[in-house]
Design a protein around this motif. Sequence first.
Motif, short mmCIF file in Angstrom:
data_model
loop_
_atom_site.label_atom_id
_atom_site.label_comp_id
_atom_site.label_asym_id
_atom_site.label_seq_id
_atom_site.Cartn_x
_atom_site.Cartn_y
_atom_site.Cartn_z
N LEU A 210 0.85 -1.19 0.00
CA LEU A 210 0.00 0.00 0.00
C LEU A 210 0.88 1.24 0.00
O LEU A 210 1.70 1.43 0.90
CB LEU A 210 -0.91 0.00 1.24
N ILE A 211 0.71 2.09 -1.00
CA ILE A 211 1.44 3.35 -1.10
C ILE A 211 0.56 4.44 -0.52
O ILE A 211 -0.55 4.69 -0.99
CB ILE A 211 1.80 3.66 -2.56
N THR A 212 1.06 5.09 0.53
CA THR A 212 0.24 6.08 1.22
C THR A 212 1.11 7.25 1.66
O THR A 212 2.21 7.45 1.18
CB THR A 212 -0.49 5.40 2.41
N GLY A 213 0.60 8.05 2.60
CA GLY A 213 1.34 9.24 3.02
C GLY A 213 0.76 9.80 4.31
O GLY A 213 0.47 9.04 5.23
N GLY A 214 0.54 11.09 4.34
CA GLY A 214 0.22 12.04 3.30
C GLY A 214 -0.59 11.42 2.17
O GLY A 214 -1.24 10.41 2.31
N ASP A 215 -0.52 12.08 1.01
CA ASP A 215 -1.28 11.61 -0.15
C ASP A 215 -0.33 11.38 -1.31
O ASP A 215 0.25 12.33 -1.84
CB ASP A 215 -2.35 12.63 -0.52
N PRO A 216 -0.14 10.13 -1.74
CA PRO A 216 0.81 9.84 -2.81
C PRO A 216 0.46 10.50 -4.13
O PRO A 216 1.34 10.71 -4.96
CB PRO A 216 0.79 8.31 -2.92
N LEU A 217 -0.81 10.85 -4.34
CA LEU A 217 -1.18 11.48 -5.61
C LEU A 217 -0.82 12.96 -5.64
O LEU A 217 -1.08 13.64 -6.64
CB LEU A 217 -2.66 11.28 -5.92
N THR A 218 -0.19 13.48 -4.59
CA THR A 218 0.40 14.80 -4.68
C THR A 218 1.81 14.74 -5.28
O THR A 218 2.41 15.78 -5.56
CB THR A 218 0.47 15.49 -3.30
N LEU A 219 2.31 13.53 -5.47
CA LEU A 219 3.58 13.37 -6.18
C LEU A 219 3.35 13.53 -7.68
O LEU A 219 2.23 13.41 -8.18
CB LEU A 219 4.17 11.98 -5.90
N SER A 220 4.41 13.78 -8.42
CA SER A 220 4.30 13.88 -9.88
C SER A 220 3.99 12.51 -10.48
O SER A 220 4.28 11.46 -9.87
CB SER A 220 5.61 14.41 -10.47
N ASP A 221 3.42 12.52 -11.67
CA ASP A 221 3.16 11.27 -12.37
C ASP A 221 4.46 10.47 -12.54
O ASP A 221 4.49 9.25 -12.39
CB ASP A 221 2.57 11.55 -13.76
N GLU A 222 5.55 11.17 -12.85
CA GLU A 222 6.82 10.52 -13.14
C GLU A 222 7.38 9.81 -11.91
O GLU A 222 7.87 8.67 -12.00
CB GLU A 222 7.83 11.54 -13.66
N TRP A 223 7.31 10.46 -10.77
CA TRP A 223 7.86 9.89 -9.54
C TRP A 223 7.02 8.69 -9.09
O TRP A 223 7.55 7.65 -8.71
CB TRP A 223 7.92 10.96 -8.48
N LEU A 224 5.70 8.82 -9.17
CA LEU A 224 4.82 7.71 -8.80
C LEU A 224 4.99 6.55 -9.76
O LEU A 224 4.99 5.37 -9.35
CB LEU A 224 3.37 8.19 -8.78
N ASP A 225 5.16 6.86 -11.03
CA ASP A 225 5.40 5.82 -12.04
C ASP A 225 6.67 5.04 -11.72
O ASP A 225 6.71 3.81 -11.82
CB ASP A 225 5.51 6.49 -13.42
N TRP A 226 7.72 5.74 -11.28
CA TRP A 226 8.97 5.07 -10.93
C TRP A 226 8.77 4.12 -9.75
O TRP A 226 9.24 2.97 -9.77
CB TRP A 226 10.05 6.10 -10.60
N ILE A 227 8.07 4.57 -8.73
CA ILE A 227 7.83 3.73 -7.55
C ILE A 227 7.05 2.48 -7.94
O ILE A 227 7.42 1.35 -7.57
CB ILE A 227 7.08 4.51 -6.47
N LEU A 228 5.98 2.65 -8.72
CA LEU A 228 5.18 1.51 -9.14
C LEU A 228 5.98 0.56 -10.03
O LEU A 228 5.86 -0.66 -9.93
CB LEU A 228 3.92 2.00 -9.87
N SER A 229 6.82 1.13 -10.89
CA SER A 229 7.64 0.29 -11.78
C SER A 229 8.62 -0.57 -10.99
O SER A 229 8.85 -1.74 -11.32
CB SER A 229 8.41 1.18 -12.77
#
Length: 413
Positions: A210-229
Amino acid sequence: MTVNKHDKRDIALDRTEELKQRIESYLEAAKSIPTGFKMEEEYQARKKELLQFFGATEENWQDWHWQMRNRISDVGMLRKLWSLTEEEAEQIESVSEKFRWAVSPYYLSLMEPGNPGCPVRMQGIPSIRELQDNWGKLDPMAEEYTSPAPRITRRYADRLIINVTNQCAMFCRHCQRRRSIGEVDKPAPVEEIKAAIDYIRQNPEVRDVLITGGDPLTLSDEWLDWILSELDKIEHVEIKRIGSRTPVTMPQRITPELCAMLESHHPLYLNTHFNHPREVTQEALRATRMLAKAGISLGNQAVLLKGINNDPHVMKKLNHELLKIHVRPYYIFHAKPVKGTTHFVTTVQEGLEIMENLRGYTSGLAIPWYIINAPGGAGKTPLLPQYLLTMGKDYVMIRTWEGKVFRCANGNI
């Protein structure tokens, strides 16, 4: 005794009338429960006022970066937008000296400015009661003692949390991690995220992240994409989840580009956090529909909050509204005793009463689990009304949703 066809129909019609009577109280109450769809005209009027105040356009409004940059976070700005009394302004200022707050323009537009009891306002604007809390704890879930690696919280055998940021579109007044908000928005350092992913890689029993925070969707698409990848590369990680309140507090974050990126990382689930029917708006629907079209399964984790949703009719209406926007009610969390938030805490009896008024009174899709988190990070524990009364070797005694008691066979006897 043989019952003829005419008598069977009469029995069915009598039963129908009985069922109608059981739901009458909800149908009457629902007429006066405000929903985001009902309040659309008021929302548009307040949105227009906010656009004029900021000198902004519709294009600005739909830009989530604009929403983040223009969060309302001090009483001076709020007073320019709302007619606050001196006492209200002083109390908000006092609270802000201890607990940070910020509200997106969108979420502010859902509030009734002159109504301190507005269920949306209560979630976003500080209350003096936050400073009158004598029994809350900063970390009642003992997350600091369940973190075997940087940014990891682990309470269960096969799943864990990565906390990727302290940023949010809005800092909820009932937030369980307000101790982590700090004074500035601060995504997790890259090296800490890498250490968290390394920990997952080294523990093959972890199948759910589970990716959480805070709110992970406040990250950029690119940074979140890297984590998921990076998580995609780990063979034993079967599913990934994102915990985000942006569909509620800043639905403009859900863009076609974001959804296209998320769609490349299936199987992926997103749990969000609607607490009141007023939050279920046309803008929220556009966001959740985009996510659903991208194949993202959506669930809702409401928190039971005094004065906001601790009413069986309000909670049922919320769940009905959620299903209309492709979101499955998943959990109702009993509020945690976090320092500064305990004025929201209800009794467990109130939660059980809500569950009593859901089971049998609405479809199973609209019935979440009622959960209390055991102290010290001991895990989620479901609470249910008592339907099993007694049990013998060859029978069970059960109570139905209507309170009728039946004896049923226990096994093949």
